[in-house]
Design a protein around this motif. Structure first.
Motif, PDB file in Angstrom:
ATOM      1  N   PHE A 519     -19.681   5.602   3.319  1.00 47.90           N
ATOM      2  CA  PHE A 519     -19.231   4.676   2.284  1.00 47.90           C
ATOM      3  C   PHE A 519     -18.175   5.333   1.415  1.00 47.90           C
ATOM      4  CE2 PHE A 519     -19.620   3.144  -2.113  1.00 47.90           C
ATOM      5  CZ  PHE A 519     -19.311   1.799  -1.928  1.00 47.90           C
ATOM      6  N   TYR A 520     -18.398   6.591   1.035  1.00 49.77           N
ATOM      7  CA  TYR A 520     -17.433   7.322   0.211  1.00 49.77           C
ATOM      8  C   TYR A 520     -16.076   7.410   0.916  1.00 49.77           C
ATOM      9  CZ  TYR A 520     -15.011  11.339  -1.791  1.00 49.77           C
ATOM     10  OH  TYR A 520     -14.060  12.163  -2.328  1.00 49.77           O
ATOM     11  N   LYS A 521     -16.086   7.732   2.205  1.00 49.44           N
ATOM     12  CA  LYS A 521     -14.829   7.858   2.952  1.00 49.44           C
ATOM     13  C   LYS A 521     -14.125   6.512   3.084  1.00 49.44           C
ATOM     14  CE  LYS A 521     -16.389  11.916   5.549  1.00 49.44           C
ATOM     15  NZ  LYS A 521     -16.869  12.441   6.854  1.00 49.44           N
ATOM     16  N   LEU A 522     -14.921   5.438   3.240  1.00 51.80           N
ATOM     17  CA  LEU A 522     -14.329   4.095   3.312  1.00 51.80           C
ATOM     18  C   LEU A 522     -13.533   3.786   2.047  1.00 51.80           C
ATOM     19  CD1 LEU A 522     -14.188   1.097   4.444  1.00 51.80           C
ATOM     20  CD2 LEU A 522     -16.257   0.703   3.082  1.00 51.80           C
ATOM     21  N   ILE A 523     -14.136   4.042   0.889  1.00 53.28           N
ATOM     22  CA  ILE A 523     -13.479   3.734  -0.383  1.00 53.28           C
ATOM     23  C   ILE A 523     -12.250   4.618  -0.579  1.00 53.28           C
ATOM     24  CG2 ILE A 523     -13.748   3.663  -2.891  1.00 53.28           C
ATOM     25  CD1 ILE A 523     -15.305   1.488  -1.381  1.00 53.28           C
ATOM     26  N   THR A 524     -12.379   5.922  -0.350  1.00 48.96           N
ATOM     27  CA  THR A 524     -11.250   6.821  -0.590  1.00 48.96           C
ATOM     28  C   THR A 524     -10.095   6.532   0.369  1.00 48.96           C
ATOM     29  OG1 THR A 524     -12.312   8.501   0.820  1.00 48.96           O
ATOM     30  CG2 THR A 524     -12.651   8.673  -1.564  1.00 48.96           C
ATOM     31  N   ARG A 525     -10.429   6.120   1.592  1.00 50.23           N
ATOM     32  CA  ARG A 525      -9.376   5.805   2.554  1.00 50.23           C
ATOM     33  C   ARG A 525      -8.486   4.670   2.042  1.00 50.23           C
ATOM     34  NH1 ARG A 525     -12.474   5.654   6.568  1.00 50.23           N
ATOM     35  NH2 ARG A 525     -12.787   3.412   6.874  1.00 50.23           N
ATOM     36  N   TRP A 526      -9.105   3.673   1.409  1.00 54.09           N
ATOM     37  CA  TRP A 526      -8.329   2.542   0.894  1.00 54.09           C
ATOM     38  C   TRP A 526      -7.741   2.840  -0.486  1.00 54.09           C
ATOM     39  CZ3 TRP A 526      -6.296  -1.208   3.539  1.00 54.09           C
ATOM     40  CH2 TRP A 526      -6.804  -1.463   4.823  1.00 54.09           C
ATOM     41  N   GLN A 527      -8.370   3.745  -1.234  1.00 56.57           N
ATOM     42  CA  GLN A 527      -7.764   4.169  -2.506  1.00 56.57           C
ATOM     43  C   GLN A 527      -6.403   4.816  -2.269  1.00 56.57           C
ATOM     44  OE1 GLN A 527     -10.894   6.670  -4.060  1.00 56.57           O
ATOM     45  NE2 GLN A 527     -11.429   5.187  -5.652  1.00 56.57           N
ATOM     46  N   GLU A 528      -6.274   5.553  -1.171  1.00 58.23           N
ATOM     47  CA  GLU A 528      -5.024   6.241  -0.865  1.00 58.23           C
ATOM     48  C   GLU A 528      -3.887   5.267  -0.553  1.00 58.23           C
ATOM     49  OE1 GLU A 528      -6.195   8.688   2.361  1.00 58.23           O
ATOM     50  OE2 GLU A 528      -7.309  10.126   1.097  1.00 58.23           O
ATOM     51  N   ARG A 529      -4.236   4.009  -0.267  1.00 62.00           N
ATOM     52  CA  ARG A 529      -3.218   3.023   0.107  1.00 62.00           C
ATOM     53  C   ARG A 529      -2.884   2.058  -1.034  1.00 62.00           C
ATOM     54  NH1 ARG A 529      -5.152   1.075   6.082  1.00 62.00           N
ATOM     55  NH2 ARG A 529      -3.160  -0.020   5.955  1.00 62.00           N
ATOM     56  N   LEU A 530      -3.483   2.290  -2.213  1.00 65.66           N
ATOM     57  CA  LEU A 530      -3.276   1.371  -3.335  1.00 65.66           C
ATOM     58  C   LEU A 530      -1.814   1.276  -3.752  1.00 65.66           C
ATOM     59  CD1 LEU A 530      -6.341   2.106  -5.668  1.00 65.66           C
ATOM     60  CD2 LEU A 530      -5.905   0.043  -4.338  1.00 65.66           C
ATOM     61  N   GLU A 531      -1.100   2.387  -3.676  1.00 67.72           N
ATOM     62  CA  GLU A 531       0.280   2.402  -4.155  1.00 67.72           C
ATOM     63  C   GLU A 531       1.270   1.851  -3.132  1.00 67.72           C
ATOM     64  OE1 GLU A 531       1.093   3.116  -7.239  1.00 67.72           O
ATOM     65  OE2 GLU A 531      -1.010   3.526  -7.686  1.00 67.72           O
ATOM     66  N   THR A 532       0.833   1.710  -1.886  1.00 63.52           N
ATOM     67  CA  THR A 532       1.777   1.319  -0.832  1.00 63.52           C
ATOM     68  C   THR A 532       1.506  -0.048  -0.236  1.00 63.52           C
ATOM     69  OG1 THR A 532       0.411   2.466   0.818  1.00 63.52           O
ATOM     70  CG2 THR A 532       2.199   3.735  -0.215  1.00 63.52           C
ATOM     71  N   GLU A 533       0.302  -0.585  -0.413  1.00 62.63           N
ATOM     72  CA  GLU A 533      -0.062  -1.849   0.228  1.00 62.63           C
ATOM     73  C   GLU A 533      -0.201  -2.968  -0.804  1.00 62.63           C
ATOM     74  OE1 GLU A 533      -0.153  -2.260   3.324  1.00 62.63           O
ATOM     75  OE2 GLU A 533      -0.554  -0.321   4.281  1.00 62.63           O
ATOM     76  N   LYS A 534       0.004  -4.209  -0.360  1.00 59.54           N
ATOM     77  CA  LYS A 534      -0.208  -5.370  -1.219  1.00 59.54           C
ATOM     78  C   LYS A 534      -1.700  -5.568  -1.450  1.00 59.54           C
ATOM     79  CE  LYS A 534       1.853  -8.335   1.393  1.00 59.54           C
ATOM     80  NZ  LYS A 534       2.425  -9.631   1.868  1.00 59.54           N
TER      81      LYS A 534
END
Length: 549
Positions: A519-534
């Motif tokens: 679960f932790y890796k799932l969240i961090t994986r998408w946190q890393e894309r916050l600045e680049t994805e809609k």
């Protein structure tokens, strides 16, 4: 872009006088159906088109999000009509679809987007996204700009947990809903937990104050605010920080407030601080290139249960205006022409309203002729009431062949009243459809999705984390969560920091270690894309990767 036509010619004299008011305070007493939204819309357009006011310097506060959207749409349409000739050499209606789209896009970017038009809560949330890091409450608690906004169900759950678990109170004596209501009322009056206890020094007041204090502590731990905080926190911030107050006072030169009769004391304090820069309203005289323009009607005040105070409108003339009589005042205009109701409806309304002594005198004048006479039916019980309503519909159906059952709606005050109507409709074999149910944002799947998104931008939001850490099921049980929460509480750090430490997770989670780390890796994986994805890509992606879909 410039405009040439007299676009205010469609207004009646009172509306036009209000719209053309430029600087200083103005109270517009607007009766029902008198065109107050039109006055607000045209005033904003007039400030920009005629007086070259920068749209960024205008703040318009509405009562609902729907009203805000409608106001923006009206302003955009008005600008399109006015600016088409000077921009294209042709009237708006003569433009092709592509040309209209291009012009509307320019208008949106240049005029509509920079405007601040929204509810108190939406406008205050925007202010806090800029400046909440400059605020700390009386206990020294702080929030950062990625704060979450808890909805009512989140808040109710948090208060219930404090009442029944943390303080082990009797839920019958201290029902969590009534405690929550008391806390909300306190915030709407600008009261801190300590202020509340001073005002309610009895046993119940002391206990609620204790719940209130612990509730604020939990909100801060989650880097979260509730809806009442969205207004109270900016007010306290503006009072404490002169630099922040000066910035927002200088930012908004023209402030417009709709439904002024339904403001509460905290909302009033916010408007006063922004309008006067902290100076007492009666003492403020520097109205050059500034205005406060409020629209309302004490006769239409219906939100006292939410701490709305219609006397705020009644006191406007003493607080901001010239304090003169209605006939002589230069800071009050009445809109009395009604464009909505029939003459006999207005006659009845005027006669009833005259019995209210705490009001600003006005008389609604009809612009339409008389309609069907008003009748009043006194039912013996709820079944009699339902049968009467159905009889009226049957008579109309028989009298007007073009009418069918789909032309009728039955409105009632509370959901409990629907049963009597349903029973009569079923008995008479009349098909019907119930409208209502859970609001969109109260649906489980929507709340779950929002909690995933909240956690991405605010990992300190433990309430959201706990809601979705095992949704869909990942094999993370209650005992595992209790151990993780215990460590979080003992160390005084957010739960997220515990589950982000692999050693702690292996020690505390046991057989659930793999699921927690997943679960932790799932969240961090998408946190890393916050600045680049809609946002839409993020939402779709995390719901797919989590297997929620």
């Amino acid at each position: 872009m410039t405009q040439t036509s007299d676009f205010l010619s469609v207004l009646n004299p009172s509306q036009r006088k209000a719209v053309e008011h430029l600087c200083g305070p103005m109270l517009v007493v607007a009766g029902a159906g008198s065109g107050k939204t039109r006055a607000l819309t045209y005033r904003i357009a007039n400030l920009i088109l005629q007086h070259r006011v920068n749209p960024e310097q205008i703040l318009a506060v509405t009562f609902t999000n729907k009203a805000a959207r409608e106001m923006k749409e009206r302003i955009e349409s008005l600008f399109a009509q006015q600016l088409a000739p000077s921009s294209t050499g042709r009237d708006w209606d003569d433009l092709g679809d592509a040309e209209q789209v291009r012009l509307r896009s320019r208008i949106y970017q240049d005029y509509i987007k920079p405007l601040w038009v929204g509810t108190f809560h939406a406008s205050c949330a925007r202010i806090l996204r800029y400046d909440i890091d400059k605020y700390q409450d009386e206990a020294g608690r702080r929030w950062d700009k990625q704060f979450s906004i808890f909805d009512e169900s989140d808040v109710q759950g948090l208060v219930k947990e404090i009442v029944t678990k943390d303080l082990n109170l009797d839920d019958k004596k201290f029902n969590h809903k009534s405690v929550r209501y008391a806390i909300s009322n306190a915030k709407n009056q600008g009261l801190s937990p300590q202020d509340f206890q001073r005002e309610q020094p009895n046993y119940r007041g002391r206990v609620i104050s204790e719940v209130y204090e612990l509730y604020q502590k939990r909100l801060a731990e989650n880097n979260a605010l509730d809806f009442d905080d969205l207004i109270l926190v900016p007010v306290n911030l503006l009072r404490k920080n002169e630099q922040v107050l000066a910035y927002w006072h200088n930012r908004f030169h023209h402030i417009l407030v709709d439904e002024y009769q339904d403001t509460n004391r905290t909302q009033y304090d916010l408007i006063r601080l922004l309008a006067t820069g902290g100076v007492q309203s009666r003492d403020y005289k520097d109205w050059q290139n500034r205005s406060i323009f409020v629209v309302g009607d004490a006769d239409q005040s219906i939100y006292s249960f939410r701490m709305a105070d219609f006397t705020i409108l009644m006191d406007f003339q003493q607080d901001f205006g010239d304090g003169l009589s209605d006939q002589k005042s230069e800071t009050m205009i009445k809109l009395e022409e009604n464009y909505r109701s029939r003459e006999n409806i207005l006659q009845a309304a005027n006669e009833l309203i005259q019995n209210n002594k705490e009001r600003i005198d006005k008389v609604l004048r009809p612009t339409r002729d008389s309609g069907v006479p008003i009748t009043c039916y006194q039912a013996d019980n709820e079944i009699d009431e339902a049968e009467f309503a159905i009889r009226q519909m049957r008579q109309l159906e028989q009298k007007y062949p073009d009418i069918n059952w789909g032309s009728f709606s039955i409105l009632y005050r509370t959901n409990a009243q629907s049963r009597a109507f349903e029973e009569v409709l079923v008995r008479q074999n009349i098909k019907y459809r119930m409208v209502g149910g859970l609001k969109f944002y109260d649906r489980k799947e929507i709340k779950d999705a929002i909690c995933y998104l909240r956690l991405l931008i605010n990992p300190a939001d433990t309430v959201s984390l706990l809601r979705i850490i095992n949704v869909p099921r990942r094999g993370i049980g209650k005992s595992t969560l209790d151990r993780l929460l215990g460590a979080s509480s003992e160390l005084g750090i957010p739960l997220w920091e515990i589950i982000s430490d692999e050693t702690s997770v292996r020690t505390l989670a046991g057989r659930s270690t793999k699921a927690v780390m997943g679960f932790y890796k799932l969240i961090t994986r998408w946190q890393e894309r916050l600045e680049t994805e809609k946002a839409s890509t993020i939402a779709q992606g995390i719901l797919t990767d989590s297997e929620y879909l």
